[in-house]
Design an enzyme around this catalytic site. Structure first.
Site: not given
Length: 340
Positions: A153-154
């Site tokens: 996600y990051a």
């Protein structure tokens, strides 16, 4: 002002759209209403926005659909874009990375392309504090190295920042990326800790406390987040892209990254204590080790946004949790005096 807000049925998108509408702007809202969490909650948010009638127009589709997105740009001719649509969730990215590619990479590419094509005055978009990964220097500053995110996600959000820079430099597209720090408050997401803890404490179920309660988070109340989003959107970057005379390897562009946080990290156990105090009920605590992808501590350096936009977070944890619980009890029709 006519503004596009993507992810308008989401937690931050809903509150941001409502704030724009309250001050008299017209909002075009896009959302796919996916099933990542309770769709009824998203529909309830939209129901409130629809009360603004002609000031609010909602269109349901996925931003990964370039054809529909371009049709929306062509028809409504908005001046600014506040892009908050994304596949959220740190842990879910371990299970379903494809969802993050579709929304956070393909969808964001479509947004960039059309903002450039339609000469949008300013693109403001959501990034995340998760890009800081396991950085041990606190507080986290926008000048820190963020090349080693520890969740997919990051990684997609960091990619968004780099993609935005390329468009800012190549096409003079003004872009502002906002690194949000643990947003909480009324109408929050059911997959986040405050929602889960409140729900489980009320129902008498155990709450799972990872890292044995040693997490520290820079919890930021939703109203403070939205205040920063609005200020950032209003503050259109004026500078033009050009090569740096001081360092040929660098460039200047109408591009910036800003932290939005409370700058007052709180220990997770204190956070839980405050929830218990509001509910007048003790939690059944299940302590667990650090979970894969979790970061032990977040702490925002907000000097840049304070200087640039005169932004300041104002809501205490005590007040913020109280507001969330009041909303939760009302929304789910639960009596306020919860039994011990």
């Amino acid at each position: 002002m006519k503004i596009l807000v993507t992810g308008v049925a989401g937690f931050i998108g809903f509150h941001t759209a409502k704030k724009f509408l309250d001050r008299g702007d017209q909002v075009i809202g896009i959302d796919s209403i996916n099933n990542y969490y309770d769709q009824n909650l998203k529909k309830s948010r939209l129901k409130l926005l629809r009360k603004y009638k002609t000031k609010f127009i909602f269109i349901k589709f996925n931003i990964a659909n370039k054809k529909k997105l371009e049709s929306c740009f062509n028809k409504h001719k908005f001046e600014r874009v506040v892009h908050l649509a994304a596949q959220a969730g740190v842990r879910y990215s371990l299970k379903n990375p494809e969802a993050y590619v579709e929304s956070n990479l393909i969808g964001f590419t479509n947004i960039l392309f059309l903002c450039k094509k339609k000469n949008i005055k300013h693109l403001t978009y959501a990034s995340t504090s998760s890009v800081y990964g396991l950085n041990s220097k606190h507080p986290f500053s926008e000048s820190d190295n963020v090349d080693h995110p520890i969740q997919f996600y990051a990684a997609t959000k960091r990619a968004n920042e780099i993609m935005a820079h390329s468009y800012s430099y190549l096409f003079n597209l003004p872009t502002t990326g906002l690194r949000f720090f643990t947003v909480y408050g009324p109408w929050g997401r059911p997959d986040m800790s405050l929602f889960i803890f409140t729900k489980n404490i009320i129902s008498g179920k155990p709450i799972e406390i990872f890292n044995k309660g040693k997490h520290v988070r820079d919890f930021t109340y939703i109203d403070d987040i939205v205040n920063g989003v609005i200020k950032a959107s209003d503050n259109i970057i004026k500078k033009k892209a050009k090569k740096s005379k001081l360092n040929p390897g660098e460039s200047t562009a109408p591009f910036r990254i800003l932290n939005i946080g409370n700058s007052k990290p709180v220990n997770l156990m204190k956070y839980i204590d405050t929830i218990e105090e509001n509910l007048k009920k003790k939690a059944i605590k299940k302590f667990l080790p650090l979970q894969q992808g979790d970061v032990p501590k977040t702490f925002s350096d907000t000097r840049k946004i304070k200087k640039l936009l005169k932004y300041k977070s104002k809501t205490s944890i005590k007040k913020g949790i109280q507001e969330f619980i009041n909303w939760y009890l009302e929304y789910y029709k639960i009596k306020k005096n919860v039994k011990k």
